[in-house]
Design a protein around this motif. Sequence first.
Motif, PDB file in Angstrom:
ATOM      1  N   GLU A 274       0.850  -1.187   0.000  1.00  0.00           N
ATOM      2  CA  GLU A 274       0.000   0.000   0.000  1.00  0.00           C
ATOM      3  C   GLU A 274       0.883   1.233   0.000  1.00  0.00           C
ATOM      4  OE1 GLU A 274      -4.066  -1.039   2.479  1.00  0.00           O
ATOM      5  OE2 GLU A 274      -2.444  -0.007   3.504  1.00  0.00           O
ATOM      6  N   ASP A 275       0.449   2.254  -0.743  1.00  0.00           N
ATOM      7  CA  ASP A 275       1.127   3.532  -0.589  1.00  0.00           C
ATOM      8  C   ASP A 275       0.609   4.162   0.699  1.00  0.00           C
ATOM      9  OD1 ASP A 275      -1.287   4.946  -1.127  1.00  0.00           O
ATOM     10  OD2 ASP A 275      -0.754   5.335  -3.207  1.00  0.00           O
ATOM     11  N   ILE A 276       1.039   5.359   1.009  1.00  0.00           N
ATOM     12  CA  ILE A 276       0.698   5.948   2.307  1.00  0.00           C
ATOM     13  C   ILE A 276      -0.762   6.344   2.450  1.00  0.00           C
ATOM     14  CG2 ILE A 276       3.036   6.713   2.775  1.00  0.00           C
ATOM     15  CD1 ILE A 276       2.092   9.543   1.908  1.00  0.00           C
TER      16      ILE A 276
ATOM     17  N   ASN B  87      -3.678   3.084  -1.294  1.00  0.00           N
ATOM     18  CA  ASN B  87      -3.833   2.570  -2.660  1.00  0.00           C
ATOM     19  C   ASN B  87      -3.027   1.289  -2.783  1.00  0.00           C
ATOM     20  OD1 ASN B  87      -5.385   4.834  -3.844  1.00  0.00           O
ATOM     21  ND2 ASN B  87      -3.552   5.979  -3.284  1.00  0.00           N
ATOM     22  N   VAL B  88      -3.657   0.245  -3.272  1.00  0.00           N
ATOM     23  CA  VAL B  88      -3.040  -1.079  -3.312  1.00  0.00           C
ATOM     24  C   VAL B  88      -2.300  -1.293  -4.629  1.00  0.00           C
ATOM     25  CG1 VAL B  88      -3.492  -3.574  -3.243  1.00  0.00           C
ATOM     26  CG2 VAL B  88      -4.817  -2.012  -1.785  1.00  0.00           C
ATOM     27  N   TRP B  89      -1.060  -1.732  -4.486  1.00  0.00           N
ATOM     28  CA  TRP B  89      -0.210  -2.086  -5.622  1.00  0.00           C
ATOM     29  C   TRP B  89       0.118  -3.573  -5.540  1.00  0.00           C
ATOM     30  CZ3 TRP B  89       2.035   0.763  -9.609  1.00  0.00           C
ATOM     31  CH2 TRP B  89       1.781   2.128  -9.594  1.00  0.00           C
ATOM     32  N   GLU B  90       0.118  -4.221  -6.684  1.00  0.00           N
ATOM     33  CA  GLU B  90       0.534  -5.611  -6.790  1.00  0.00           C
ATOM     34  C   GLU B  90       1.837  -5.610  -7.583  1.00  0.00           C
ATOM     35  OE1 GLU B  90      -2.142  -9.123  -8.109  1.00  0.00           O
ATOM     36  OE2 GLU B  90      -1.301  -8.263  -9.939  1.00  0.00           O
ATOM     37  N   VAL B  91       2.873  -6.203  -7.044  1.00  0.00           N
ATOM     38  CA  VAL B  91       4.119  -6.408  -7.786  1.00  0.00           C
ATOM     39  C   VAL B  91       4.106  -7.879  -8.151  1.00  0.00           C
ATOM     40  CG1 VAL B  91       6.636  -6.349  -7.733  1.00  0.00           C
ATOM     41  CG2 VAL B  91       5.305  -4.563  -6.560  1.00  0.00           C
ATOM     42  N   ALA B  92       4.174  -8.164  -9.458  1.00  0.00           N
ATOM     43  CA  ALA B  92       3.901  -9.531  -9.878  1.00  0.00           C
ATOM     44  C   ALA B  92       4.715  -9.997 -11.074  1.00  0.00           C
ATOM     45  CB  ALA B  92       2.415  -9.659 -10.230  1.00  0.00           C
ATOM     46  N   TYR B  93       5.038 -11.281 -11.008  1.00  0.00           N
ATOM     47  CA  TYR B  93       5.461 -12.012 -12.204  1.00  0.00           C
ATOM     48  C   TYR B  93       4.293 -12.948 -12.489  1.00  0.00           C
ATOM     49  CZ  TYR B  93       7.079 -15.991 -14.835  1.00  0.00           C
ATOM     50  OH  TYR B  93       7.162 -16.996 -15.763  1.00  0.00           O
ATOM     51  N   ASN B  94       3.684 -12.793 -13.647  1.00  0.00           N
ATOM     52  CA  ASN B  94       2.549 -13.618 -14.042  1.00  0.00           C
ATOM     53  C   ASN B  94       2.911 -14.272 -15.375  1.00  0.00           C
ATOM     54  OD1 ASN B  94       0.119 -14.617 -15.127  1.00  0.00           O
ATOM     55  ND2 ASN B  94      -1.088 -13.066 -14.067  1.00  0.00           N
TER      56      ASN B  94
END
Length: 175
Positions: free
Chosen positions: A143-145, A148-155
């Motif tokens: 989450e940023d401050i 807001n949700v971020w996904e860091v992904a290898y798909n």
Amino acid sequence: MKTINMFRILGMVALLAAFKASSQTKTHVMNQRLSVITIGADNLAALRAFYVNKFGWTPVAENKDIIFFQLHGFLFSLYGSNDLFAHTGKPVKEKASGSVTLAYMVNSKEEVLALYTSLKEKGVKIIKEPFTPPFGGHFFLLEDIEGNVWEVAYNPFIPLDKNGEVITHKRIDHL
């Protein structure tokens, strides 16, 4: 005589072309692309600092009201929440955290883990530790401050080109 007939024929052809063009309705469609994604910020300066200091991004344009970051093929912007809601005409409501996620795709599990380590060391709030979903790949969520949700992904179903841009999404109907 031949010249008059030629002008008459050309005139009729032009008249028919004009009639055909005027009788056809032109349909406008939106191309499948995004130009700008904007997030409403409760604290614009603090959210700017998060993306600059934690992600290492550099604004390409900004003023006291809005900040733009150039990403591959589109702009990501931060805009004061009240200003954004005034612009859209939508009433200010409590943010629905998690109703939208943003994804940063990479080419391998190793890249996911390297970013996880780097962001965690910078104090970024990790909301889901790295994991491997049933279909493969590797992910973690942060989450940023402002939540807001971020996904860091290898798909493995989303191949990237040499610049890290999404090429397509492979078929998943067998999953």
